[in-house]
Design a protein around this motif. Sequence first.
Motif, mmCIF file in Angstrom:
data_model
loop_
_atom_site.group_PDB
_atom_site.id
_atom_site.type_symbol
_atom_site.label_atom_id
_atom_site.label_comp_id
_atom_site.label_asym_id
_atom_site.label_seq_id
_atom_site.Cartn_x
_atom_site.Cartn_y
_atom_site.Cartn_z
ATOM 1 N N PRO A 9 50.957 7.770 -29.495
ATOM 2 C CA PRO A 9 49.705 7.024 -29.329
ATOM 3 C C PRO A 9 48.765 7.751 -28.367
ATOM 4 C CG PRO A 9 51.526 5.869 -28.260
ATOM 5 C CD PRO A 9 52.104 7.065 -28.969
ATOM 6 N N THR A 10 47.478 7.656 -28.641
ATOM 7 C CA THR A 10 46.476 8.275 -27.792
ATOM 8 C C THR A 10 46.301 7.446 -26.540
ATOM 9 O OG1 THR A 10 45.325 9.059 -29.756
ATOM 10 C CG2 THR A 10 44.082 9.063 -27.695
ATOM 11 N N ARG A 11 46.357 8.100 -25.402
ATOM 12 C CA ARG A 11 46.148 7.419 -24.125
ATOM 13 C C ARG A 11 44.674 7.556 -23.753
ATOM 14 N NH1 ARG A 11 50.512 4.677 -23.033
ATOM 15 N NH2 ARG A 11 52.456 5.830 -23.137
ATOM 16 N N HIS A 12 44.044 6.434 -23.497
ATOM 17 C CA HIS A 12 42.648 6.442 -23.098
ATOM 18 C C HIS A 12 42.588 6.309 -21.591
ATOM 19 C CE1 HIS A 12 41.237 6.222 -27.209
ATOM 20 N NE2 HIS A 12 42.129 5.273 -27.426
ATOM 21 N N PRO A 13 41.650 7.016 -20.964
ATOM 22 C CA PRO A 13 41.521 6.888 -19.511
ATOM 23 C C PRO A 13 41.100 5.465 -19.146
ATOM 24 C CG PRO A 13 39.697 8.174 -20.409
ATOM 25 C CD PRO A 13 40.658 7.913 -21.539
ATOM 26 N N GLU A 14 41.422 5.077 -17.940
ATOM 27 C CA GLU A 14 41.007 3.762 -17.450
ATOM 28 C C GLU A 14 39.484 3.689 -17.467
ATOM 29 O OE1 GLU A 14 42.787 0.990 -16.512
ATOM 30 O OE2 GLU A 14 44.438 2.113 -17.427
ATOM 31 N N PRO A 15 38.925 2.548 -17.849
ATOM 32 C CA PRO A 15 37.460 2.447 -17.878
ATOM 33 C C PRO A 15 36.882 2.553 -16.469
ATOM 34 C CG PRO A 15 38.475 0.312 -18.306
ATOM 35 C CD PRO A 15 39.576 1.321 -18.236
ATOM 36 N N GLN A 19 31.649 1.105 -17.134
ATOM 37 C CA GLN A 19 32.110 0.805 -18.494
ATOM 38 C C GLN A 19 32.695 -0.598 -18.572
ATOM 39 O OE1 GLN A 19 35.000 3.553 -20.029
ATOM 40 N NE2 GLN A 19 35.122 2.530 -22.007
ATOM 41 N N ALA A 20 33.479 -0.975 -17.603
ATOM 42 C CA ALA A 20 34.082 -2.316 -17.596
ATOM 43 C C ALA A 20 33.000 -3.391 -17.490
ATOM 44 C CB ALA A 20 35.074 -2.437 -16.445
ATOM 45 N N ALA A 21 31.993 -3.155 -16.654
ATOM 46 C CA ALA A 21 30.923 -4.141 -16.492
ATOM 47 C C ALA A 21 30.106 -4.268 -17.770
ATOM 48 C CB ALA A 21 30.018 -3.751 -15.319
ATOM 49 N N LEU A 22 29.764 -3.130 -18.394
ATOM 50 C CA LEU A 22 29.003 -3.173 -19.649
ATOM 51 C C LEU A 22 29.794 -3.859 -20.753
ATOM 52 C CD1 LEU A 22 27.361 0.378 -19.677
ATOM 53 C CD2 LEU A 22 26.172 -1.822 -19.544
ATOM 54 N N THR A 23 31.076 -3.556 -20.839
ATOM 55 C CA THR A 23 31.915 -4.179 -21.866
ATOM 56 C C THR A 23 31.999 -5.690 -21.660
ATOM 57 O OG1 THR A 23 33.210 -2.157 -22.125
ATOM 58 C CG2 THR A 23 34.239 -4.212 -22.866
ATOM 59 N N HIS A 24 32.170 -6.103 -20.422
ATOM 60 C CA HIS A 24 32.256 -7.535 -20.117
ATOM 61 C C HIS A 24 30.953 -8.248 -20.459
ATOM 62 C CE1 HIS A 24 32.653 -10.957 -17.030
ATOM 63 N NE2 HIS A 24 33.349 -11.276 -18.095
ATOM 64 N N LEU A 25 29.817 -7.659 -20.045
ATOM 65 C CA LEU A 25 28.515 -8.264 -20.349
ATOM 66 C C LEU A 25 28.277 -8.320 -21.849
ATOM 67 C CD1 LEU A 25 25.825 -9.452 -19.400
ATOM 68 C CD2 LEU A 25 24.968 -7.102 -19.169
ATOM 69 N N GLN A 26 28.611 -7.243 -22.552
ATOM 70 C CA GLN A 26 28.431 -7.212 -24.004
ATOM 71 C C GLN A 26 29.263 -8.309 -24.676
ATOM 72 O OE1 GLN A 26 29.871 -3.683 -25.967
ATOM 73 N NE2 GLN A 26 28.483 -3.971 -27.693
ATOM 74 N N CYS A 27 30.499 -8.466 -24.250
ATOM 75 C CA CYS A 27 31.359 -9.511 -24.833
ATOM 76 C C CYS A 27 30.768 -10.898 -24.612
ATOM 77 C CB CYS A 27 32.763 -9.441 -24.235
ATOM 78 S SG CYS A 27 33.713 -8.012 -24.786
ATOM 79 N N LEU A 28 30.263 -11.150 -23.415
ATOM 80 C CA LEU A 28 29.665 -12.452 -23.128
ATOM 81 C C LEU A 28 28.402 -12.685 -23.943
ATOM 82 C CD1 LEU A 28 30.181 -12.569 -19.266
ATOM 83 C CD2 LEU A 28 31.391 -13.923 -21.000
ATOM 84 N N LEU A 29 27.562 -11.661 -24.078
ATOM 85 C CA LEU A 29 26.342 -11.805 -24.867
ATOM 86 C C LEU A 29 26.647 -12.035 -26.349
ATOM 87 C CD1 LEU A 29 24.105 -9.085 -23.176
ATOM 88 C CD2 LEU A 29 23.781 -11.577 -23.082
ATOM 89 N N VAL A 30 27.644 -11.332 -26.877
ATOM 90 C CA VAL A 30 28.019 -11.516 -28.281
ATOM 91 C C VAL A 30 28.591 -12.918 -28.492
ATOM 92 C CG1 VAL A 30 29.621 -10.749 -30.080
ATOM 93 C CG2 VAL A 30 28.287 -9.069 -28.800
ATOM 94 N N ALA A 31 29.407 -13.392 -27.560
ATOM 95 C CA ALA A 31 29.973 -14.740 -27.676
ATOM 96 C C ALA A 31 28.867 -15.790 -27.646
ATOM 97 C CB ALA A 31 30.980 -14.994 -26.561
#
Length: 154
Positions: A9-15, A19-31
């Motif tokens: 499996p490909t290991r992805h670096p920790e966000p 990146q974590a803040a943008l992902t969290h905001l994007q998830c909330l806006l989409v919801a």
Amino acid sequence: MTPRDGSTPTRHPEPTVLQAALTHLQCLLVARRSRVNPEGVNWHQYDVLELLRARGSMRPSELSDVLEVSRQTTSKALRVLKDLNLVTQVADGEDRRELSTSLTPEGHLFLARIARGHHDVARLAASVLTEGESALFAELCEKVAAAMESDQVR
């Protein structure tokens, strides 16, 4: 967990924090978008509705040209929007094959509901940010949006 093909499996670096803040905001806006858009109108369909709201009745060919998408893409969007009773089409002029597309009363109500949702998010943001933070946040959002738009052109 090992993939089915047996590869590693490909290991992805920790966000990063950003990146974590943008992902969290994007998830909330989409919801939040999903809550005010139970019809499931997608981005292109929404663009069609907004264009009809702004310009009034238009022919499908005009919609395609302005939105810079194929006529087939616009035709599919219009079919869904008609099924949702958000737009209506009537024969236009002497050539009865050409249709004029316009918003229905339900289409206007849909757009008003979406606008209220946008207003609510802005009001919420304004309630937790100072005036200076609001101005900076808006400036930074525009800067990132411009970079994203520029990246799409490439």
